[in-house]
Enzyme design. Structure first.
Site, PDB file in Angstrom:
ATOM      1  N   CYS A 196      -2.214  -0.299   7.625  1.00 51.59           N
ATOM      2  CA  CYS A 196      -1.463   0.734   7.402  1.00 51.59           C
ATOM      3  C   CYS A 196      -1.378   1.470   8.686  1.00 51.59           C
ATOM      4  CB  CYS A 196      -1.897   1.506   6.398  1.00 51.59           C
ATOM      5  SG  CYS A 196      -1.840   0.683   4.570  1.00 51.59           S
ATOM      6  N   CYS A 227      -5.961   1.845   5.984  1.00 50.11           N
ATOM      7  CA  CYS A 227      -6.768   0.492   6.424  1.00 50.11           C
ATOM      8  C   CYS A 227      -6.026   0.131   7.778  1.00 50.11           C
ATOM      9  CB  CYS A 227      -6.222  -0.690   5.630  1.00 50.11           C
ATOM     10  SG  CYS A 227      -4.562  -1.265   5.185  1.00 50.11           S
ATOM     11  N   GLU A 286       0.847   3.903   1.706  1.00 48.37           N
ATOM     12  CA  GLU A 286       1.525   4.256   3.241  1.00 48.37           C
ATOM     13  C   GLU A 286       2.445   3.151   3.528  1.00 48.37           C
ATOM     14  OE1 GLU A 286      -1.657   3.384   1.965  1.00 48.37           O
ATOM     15  OE2 GLU A 286      -3.322   4.126   3.447  1.00 48.37           O
ATOM     16  N   HIS A 331       1.028  -1.182  -0.122  1.00 49.82           N
ATOM     17  CA  HIS A 331       0.028   0.014  -0.031  1.00 49.82           C
ATOM     18  C   HIS A 331       0.827   1.241  -0.031  1.00 49.82           C
ATOM     19  CE1 HIS A 331      -3.855  -1.876   2.066  1.00 49.82           C
ATOM     20  NE2 HIS A 331      -3.227  -2.999   1.025  1.00 49.82           N
TER      21      HIS A 331
END
Length: 168
Positions: free
Chosen positions: A98, A95, A67, A65
Site C-alpha cells: 500500500c 503495509c 488503501e 486492502h
C-alpha cells in the site's frame, strides 16, 4: 449563508480527526463483514472523493486492502492517477504494498491511526513513503486517533482467537 459559504464551512470542518472518524466507521463495516477492520478515506479539494474498507476475504484478492481500493476509487473520481493534492486517511499504518502504491500514485499526504510495529511501511518498520531515490515522497502524519484504531484491531483479533479456540 449561501450555498457556496456552506460548502466552505463543510470543507474547513473536515479535520484530520474528523476524516479519521470516517475511516473508523468504514473499518467497522470491514469487521462486520469478517474482514480485518481497516478503513480508508481519500480527501481532495476539501471533499471526500473515495471511501473503502478491507475486502480481501470478500473479493478473494490479497491486494484488496482498504488503501488500495480507496486509491483506485480516488483516481477514478478525480480522472487522474496522480493524487498529488489528495490526503489518504487510514486507520492502520500501511503495509509495503500500500505504501508503494501511495508513492506510485504521487499521493500528497498520508494520515494513519495506529502504527504497525510488525509490518508498517510508513516509518515503523520500513519507510517506503520517504525512501531515498524514489520518484516521490509522501508526507506522513501518524497517530491520529491511534488508541481508537488500535482498540478496534485488538478487539477483532481477540474475537477471532476466541472463535478459533471455541471451534477447535
Amino acid at each position: 449563508m449561501t450555498a457556496a459559504g456552506q460548502g466552505t464551512a463543510i470543507r474547513e470542518a473536515l479535520t484530520d480527526e474528523a476524516a479519521m472518524r470516517l475511516a473508523l466507521r468504514l473499518a467497522e463495516r470491514a469487521a462486520a463483514a469478517g474482514e480485518v477492520p481497516v478503513g480508508a478515506v481519500v480527501v481532495a479539494g476539501g471533499r471526500v472523493v473515495s471511501r473503502a474498507w478491507n475486502q480481501v476475504e470478500m473479493l478473494k484478492d490479497g491486494t484488496a486492502h482498504a488503501e488500495m481500493v480507496a486509491l483506485t476509487q480516488a483516481a477514478a473520481a478525480l480522472g487522474d492517477w496522480r493524487l498529488t493534492g489528495a490526503t489518504l486517511y487510514v486507520t492502520k499504518e500501511p503495509c509495503a504494498m500500500c505504501a508503494g502504491a501511495m508513492v506510485n500514485s504521487r499521493l500528497g499526504r498520508l494520515v494513519y491511526g495506529c502504527a504497525d510495529p510488525r509490518c508498517g511501511a510508513a516509518g515503523s518498520v520500513l519507510d517506503i513513503t520517504a525512501f531515498p531515490g524514489m520518484l516521490h515522497a509522501v508526507e506522513v502524519t501518524g497517530g491520529v486517533l491511534a488508541a481508537e484504531c488500535l482498540a478496534m484491531l485488538q478487539a477483532f483479533f481477540r474475537r477471532r482467537r476466541r472463535e478459533a479456540t471455541a471451534g477447535g
